[in-house]
Motif scaffolding. Sequence first.
Motif, short mmCIF file in Angstrom:
data_model
loop_
_atom_site.label_atom_id
_atom_site.label_comp_id
_atom_site.label_asym_id
_atom_site.label_seq_id
_atom_site.Cartn_x
_atom_site.Cartn_y
_atom_site.Cartn_z
N SER A 28 -19.05 47.52 5.91
CA SER A 28 -17.91 47.96 5.11
C SER A 28 -17.07 48.98 5.89
N THR A 30 -14.84 52.79 5.22
CA THR A 30 -14.73 53.95 4.32
C THR A 30 -13.56 53.81 3.36
N ASP A 31 -12.41 53.38 3.84
CA ASP A 31 -11.20 53.34 3.02
C ASP A 31 -10.94 51.98 2.37
N CYS A 32 -11.99 51.23 2.12
CA CYS A 32 -11.87 49.87 1.57
C CYS A 32 -12.35 49.87 0.11
N SER A 33 -11.43 49.68 -0.82
CA SER A 33 -11.81 49.69 -2.23
C SER A 33 -12.66 48.48 -2.59
N VAL A 34 -12.40 47.33 -1.97
CA VAL A 34 -13.21 46.13 -2.22
C VAL A 34 -14.66 46.40 -1.78
N CYS A 35 -14.81 47.05 -0.62
CA CYS A 35 -16.15 47.37 -0.11
C CYS A 35 -16.93 48.21 -1.10
N HIS A 36 -16.28 49.23 -1.65
CA HIS A 36 -16.95 50.13 -2.59
C HIS A 36 -17.27 49.43 -3.91
N ALA A 37 -16.41 48.52 -4.33
CA ALA A 37 -16.64 47.80 -5.59
C ALA A 37 -17.77 46.79 -5.47
#
Length: 113
Positions: A28, A30-37
């Motif tokens: 992933s 750090t600045d990836c919203s899809v990754c965090h979701a």
Amino acid sequence: MKEMMELTSLEMVERFVDEHELSFLYVSQTDCSVCHALLPKIRTLLEEYPVIQLGRIDIQDVESIAEKYMIFTAPIMLLIIEQKEYVRVDRFVRFNELNRKLDQIYELYTQSM
């Protein structure tokens, strides 16, 4: 939720894959919203497969992972069995399809143990 190991260097990734016959790498940014979701959903899904070990890599911390595994986007998920890639899923995860693939591979693998 599935236990997860943070892998912060290429050496750690290689050791993780070497030490676990079934490794699931979650790459992933750090600045990836899809990754965090997606991460909590992946961790929940992998609870069904106790033999599979989960490792997370931030591609910004371990840039060499992109070259080693030919990664062009994040997130990307790799199922590696005995140092060979068997499943690659990127960005748009169809959980039903991923679950079906994992079921098939896991059943075949655990029957031979």
